[in-house]
Motif scaffolding. Sequence first.
Motif, PDB file in Angstrom:
ATOM      1  N   ARG A  32       1.280  -7.031  10.169  1.00 26.61           N
ATOM      2  CA  ARG A  32       0.986  -7.771   8.948  1.00 26.61           C
ATOM      3  C   ARG A  32       0.849  -6.815   7.755  1.00 26.61           C
ATOM      4  O   ARG A  32       0.110  -5.835   7.831  1.00 26.61           O
ATOM      5  CB  ARG A  32      -0.299  -8.564   9.141  1.00 26.61           C
ATOM      6  CG  ARG A  32      -0.604  -9.514   8.010  1.00 26.61           C
ATOM      7  CD  ARG A  32      -1.872 -10.294   8.330  1.00 26.61           C
ATOM      8  NE  ARG A  32      -2.149 -11.337   7.397  1.00 26.61           N
ATOM      9  CZ  ARG A  32      -2.609 -11.160   6.163  1.00 26.61           C
ATOM     10  NH1 ARG A  32      -2.833  -9.951   5.731  1.00 26.61           N
ATOM     11  NH2 ARG A  32      -2.835 -12.184   5.369  1.00 26.61           N
ATOM     12  N   LYS A  33       1.585  -7.114   6.708  1.00 32.25           N
ATOM     13  CA  LYS A  33       1.597  -6.384   5.444  1.00 32.25           C
ATOM     14  C   LYS A  33       2.297  -5.019   5.516  1.00 32.25           C
ATOM     15  O   LYS A  33       2.183  -4.226   4.588  1.00 32.25           O
ATOM     16  CB  LYS A  33       0.201  -6.253   4.847  1.00 32.25           C
ATOM     17  CG  LYS A  33      -0.385  -7.607   4.463  1.00 32.25           C
ATOM     18  CD  LYS A  33      -1.574  -7.475   3.582  1.00 32.25           C
ATOM     19  CE  LYS A  33      -1.158  -7.904   2.206  1.00 32.25           C
ATOM     20  NZ  LYS A  33      -2.142  -7.657   1.204  1.00 32.25           N
ATOM     21  N   ALA A  34       3.019  -4.739   6.610  1.00 39.38           N
ATOM     22  CA  ALA A  34       3.848  -3.526   6.637  1.00 39.38           C
ATOM     23  C   ALA A  34       4.865  -3.673   5.510  1.00 39.38           C
ATOM     24  O   ALA A  34       5.420  -4.748   5.302  1.00 39.38           O
ATOM     25  CB  ALA A  34       4.555  -3.390   7.980  1.00 39.38           C
ATOM     26  N   ASN A  35       5.096  -2.604   4.762  1.00 39.32           N
ATOM     27  CA  ASN A  35       6.032  -2.688   3.632  1.00 39.32           C
ATOM     28  C   ASN A  35       7.079  -1.577   3.659  1.00 39.32           C
ATOM     29  O   ASN A  35       7.801  -1.386   2.688  1.00 39.32           O
ATOM     30  CB  ASN A  35       5.281  -2.670   2.299  1.00 39.32           C
ATOM     31  CG  ASN A  35       4.564  -1.369   2.047  1.00 39.32           C
ATOM     32  OD1 ASN A  35       4.502  -0.502   2.917  1.00 39.32           O
ATOM     33  ND2 ASN A  35       4.010  -1.222   0.866  1.00 39.32           N
ATOM     34  N   THR A 102      12.137   1.027   1.592  1.00 35.39           N
ATOM     35  CA  THR A 102      11.237   0.053   0.982  1.00 35.39           C
ATOM     36  C   THR A 102      12.076  -0.870   0.118  1.00 35.39           C
ATOM     37  O   THR A 102      13.225  -0.560  -0.194  1.00 35.39           O
ATOM     38  CB  THR A 102      10.141   0.729   0.119  1.00 35.39           C
ATOM     39  OG1 THR A 102      10.771   1.550  -0.868  1.00 35.39           O
ATOM     40  CG2 THR A 102       9.194   1.573   0.969  1.00 35.39           C
ATOM     41  N   GLU A 119       7.625  -7.234   2.392  1.00 38.16           N
ATOM     42  CA  GLU A 119       6.620  -6.857   3.369  1.00 38.16           C
ATOM     43  C   GLU A 119       6.569  -7.873   4.491  1.00 38.16           C
ATOM     44  O   GLU A 119       7.021  -9.004   4.344  1.00 38.16           O
ATOM     45  CB  GLU A 119       5.239  -6.657   2.733  1.00 38.16           C
ATOM     46  CG  GLU A 119       4.697  -7.822   1.979  1.00 38.16           C
ATOM     47  CD  GLU A 119       3.407  -7.499   1.227  1.00 38.16           C
ATOM     48  OE1 GLU A 119       2.837  -6.409   1.402  1.00 38.16           O
ATOM     49  OE2 GLU A 119       2.966  -8.345   0.464  1.00 38.16           O
ATOM     50  N   LEU A 121       4.997 -10.344   5.946  1.00 42.18           N
ATOM     51  CA  LEU A 121       3.926 -11.263   5.584  1.00 42.18           C
ATOM     52  C   LEU A 121       4.478 -12.679   5.501  1.00 42.18           C
ATOM     53  O   LEU A 121       5.554 -12.891   4.931  1.00 42.18           O
ATOM     54  CB  LEU A 121       3.333 -10.848   4.223  1.00 42.18           C
ATOM     55  CG  LEU A 121       2.149 -11.630   3.705  1.00 42.18           C
ATOM     56  CD1 LEU A 121       0.930 -11.422   4.619  1.00 42.18           C
ATOM     57  CD2 LEU A 121       1.802 -11.184   2.295  1.00 42.18           C
ATOM     58  N   SER A 150       5.389   0.950   8.712  1.00 34.16           N
ATOM     59  CA  SER A 150       4.202   1.532   8.093  1.00 34.16           C
ATOM     60  C   SER A 150       3.830   0.742   6.844  1.00 34.16           C
ATOM     61  O   SER A 150       4.601  -0.060   6.334  1.00 34.16           O
ATOM     62  CB  SER A 150       4.491   2.987   7.727  1.00 34.16           C
ATOM     63  OG  SER A 150       3.365   3.594   7.155  1.00 34.16           O
ATOM     64  N   ARG A 151       2.647   1.007   6.372  1.00 31.08           N
ATOM     65  CA  ARG A 151       2.207   0.523   5.060  1.00 31.08           C
ATOM     66  C   ARG A 151       2.347   1.714   4.135  1.00 31.08           C
ATOM     67  O   ARG A 151       1.576   2.676   4.207  1.00 31.08           O
ATOM     68  CB  ARG A 151       0.753   0.053   5.141  1.00 31.08           C
ATOM     69  CG  ARG A 151       0.216  -0.464   3.863  1.00 31.08           C
ATOM     70  CD  ARG A 151       0.428  -1.952   3.735  1.00 31.08           C
ATOM     71  NE  ARG A 151      -0.038  -2.380   2.424  1.00 31.08           N
ATOM     72  CZ  ARG A 151       0.615  -3.190   1.646  1.00 31.08           C
ATOM     73  NH1 ARG A 151       1.752  -3.722   2.031  1.00 31.08           N
ATOM     74  NH2 ARG A 151       0.157  -3.514   0.473  1.00 31.08           N
ATOM     75  N   TRP A 152       3.372   1.716   3.301  1.00 32.28           N
ATOM     76  CA  TRP A 152       3.722   2.848   2.444  1.00 32.28           C
ATOM     77  C   TRP A 152       2.949   2.763   1.153  1.00 32.28           C
ATOM     78  O   TRP A 152       2.984   1.755   0.460  1.00 32.28           O
ATOM     79  CB  TRP A 152       5.223   2.830   2.186  1.00 32.28           C
ATOM     80  CG  TRP A 152       5.759   4.133   1.711  1.00 32.28           C
ATOM     81  CD1 TRP A 152       6.110   4.450   0.436  1.00 32.28           C
ATOM     82  CD2 TRP A 152       6.041   5.295   2.494  1.00 32.28           C
ATOM     83  NE1 TRP A 152       6.585   5.746   0.370  1.00 32.28           N
ATOM     84  CE2 TRP A 152       6.547   6.275   1.640  1.00 32.28           C
ATOM     85  CE3 TRP A 152       5.903   5.588   3.850  1.00 32.28           C
ATOM     86  CZ2 TRP A 152       6.923   7.533   2.087  1.00 32.28           C
ATOM     87  CZ3 TRP A 152       6.270   6.831   4.286  1.00 32.28           C
ATOM     88  CH2 TRP A 152       6.785   7.789   3.394  1.00 32.28           C
ATOM     89  N   GLN A 153       2.269   3.836   0.818  1.00 34.12           N
ATOM     90  CA  GLN A 153       1.537   3.893  -0.447  1.00 34.12           C
ATOM     91  C   GLN A 153       2.432   4.523  -1.505  1.00 34.12           C
ATOM     92  O   GLN A 153       2.960   5.599  -1.291  1.00 34.12           O
ATOM     93  CB  GLN A 153       0.262   4.717  -0.282  1.00 34.12           C
ATOM     94  CG  GLN A 153      -0.644   4.198   0.807  1.00 34.12           C
ATOM     95  CD  GLN A 153      -1.140   2.794   0.578  1.00 34.12           C
ATOM     96  OE1 GLN A 153      -1.434   2.388  -0.534  1.00 34.12           O
ATOM     97  NE2 GLN A 153      -1.200   2.019   1.647  1.00 34.12           N
TER      98      GLN A 153
END
Length: 154
Positions: A32-35, A102, A119, A121, A150-153
Amino acid sequence: MSKKLLLLGLGLVGFCTAARAQRNGAEVMPFRKANAVLLFTRMAPDSVLRLLANNLRERGFETAEFNPSAGYFLTKPSIEAGGKGWPLTIRVAHMTGGVVLTGRYLMPEFIGNPEFPAEFLGFEWSPAKNSFRQLEKTARLFGGGEVRFSRWQK
């Protein structure tokens, strides 16, 4: 004795695989919310960028920027040829051991064409997840590497 060695060996392989996933901060399955979709490969980064850019062009995406010396490329907002979805901009950039994909999708039905991150979601048909699945498809079509999420910042 050989059974014990086999079990020990399998345990070490599992441990090393888990340690690598943790070290990379990436998961094997989308969450959930991987972007971001991470593609780990041993190929030269510039070669990976070129191959992915060619793959995206063949699927109907247009290149907006291609800068291998800076380590990235960007597509124009596009929908895959013959596909359904929302116009998606895909960014592919170098990272240690591979590339990261991304994306941002447009909502042309809203005033001002707002952009949102692709993402993992919502429902499968939701714009965010549909766009994220395009990123995943691009990485999996590459075929020469390991795909992680991953969740990329930024």
